[in-house]
Write an enzyme that holds these catalytic residues in place. Sequence first.
Site, short mmCIF file in Angstrom:
data_model
loop_
_atom_site.label_atom_id
_atom_site.label_comp_id
_atom_site.label_asym_id
_atom_site.label_seq_id
_atom_site.Cartn_x
_atom_site.Cartn_y
_atom_site.Cartn_z
N HIS A 155 -37.25 2.30 -6.40
CA HIS A 155 -36.93 2.56 -7.80
C HIS A 155 -38.08 3.37 -8.39
CE1 HIS A 155 -34.82 1.79 -11.64
NE2 HIS A 155 -36.04 1.95 -12.13
N CYS A 156 -37.77 4.57 -8.84
CA CYS A 156 -38.82 5.48 -9.33
C CYS A 156 -38.87 5.47 -10.85
CB CYS A 156 -38.55 6.90 -8.82
SG CYS A 156 -39.80 8.10 -9.34
N PRO A 157 -39.98 5.04 -11.45
CA PRO A 157 -40.07 5.03 -12.92
C PRO A 157 -40.11 6.42 -13.51
CG PRO A 157 -42.18 4.45 -11.93
CD PRO A 157 -41.20 4.50 -10.81
N ASN A 160 -36.55 7.13 -13.85
CA ASN A 160 -35.80 6.00 -14.41
C ASN A 160 -34.50 5.79 -13.64
OD1 ASN A 160 -35.20 3.87 -16.12
ND2 ASN A 160 -34.13 5.17 -17.61
#
Length: 367
Positions: A155-157, A160
């Site tokens: 999950h890449c911030p 998002n």
Amino acid sequence: MAPSGSRSIKKGCQRVLYWIPVLFIALIVAWSYYAYVLQLCIESIEGIAEKVIYLLVYHVIFIMFVWAYWQTIFTRPMNPLKEFHLSYSDKELLEREDRGESQQEILRRIAKDLPICTRTNSGAIRFCDRCQLLKPDRCHHCSVCDKCILKMDHHCPWVNNCVGFANYKFFMLFLAYSLLYCLFITATDLQYFIKFWLNGLPDTQAKFHILFLFFSASTFSVSLASLLTYHCWLVCKNRSTLEAVRSPVFRHGTDKNGFSLGLSKNFRQVFGDEVKYWPIPIFSGLGDGCSFPACLVNLDVEQAASPTGSTPVNKIAADGRQFPSKPLRESQSRLLTSTPSWTESDIATDKDRKGASNQAMTIEHEA
């Protein structure tokens, strides 16, 4: 009502906070566009030919970079098909059983009709309590999205979003074009950056934009280059970030190269067969995300027997349908069906053939 309302408010605030890193990147990109196009090219560069060439190349890279970033952010991650979800009757059976072994027997019975090869570290069927489904191979539950994501990488911030089967190609192109974007700015801004320190630039606000543009582009280039290199290595090995940290477990044990098909097929599994689509942020990968060819020494004995020459992912389900349905072109299907299956019967057949061949050669030699 109050607890439910407070939870909805909390989730709403979290959604807003999750967009802050994306907004930060958007602001940096917008400022870089202003600094490069207006302050550097239009205000500082005097040669018309140099100015036109810089602007043309810059806008091509900029468009591809923004397109790939957009696709990475707004492509919804793919979730497991309904066949992997428990039916109402299976849920009731599972809830009535208190013992873990009895629950595993139920899950194993359901898994026999599904193309599942991987297990937990203890050898159990991978089951998601929150989503109430049997996890397909390479599928993981994302705690941020609160969903099971097919071939989840991480999950890449900064986008998002979950990076997985649906948008992994877009993420790779985003890294590649963002690195190219930074390198191009660094290379073309270098001579004016040097002029800044030699007092060769006019005393305007443009020189400060040129200074910070060079520093930010060169700094981002280093981090992007390392990240892109790492993910290129993952593509070549046919691994996700999660699988690089914890190798997938099959019935015969842990195998970090269990899904690797060789460099060419690993690359085509992500980018597809048609070269013309490789640099474009449109989906062109192979497969459906629920099943993957696996180079296993021992096939899963619980899976139904498959026809000779086919892989477990293409087996026929109990109702006679091919599972899962793959609306793929012939060139794409070859990747999923050309992986060899090393079964004991195949090995025995090969030995018989070799024995017959050796016997024939002995008879000819004696004759």
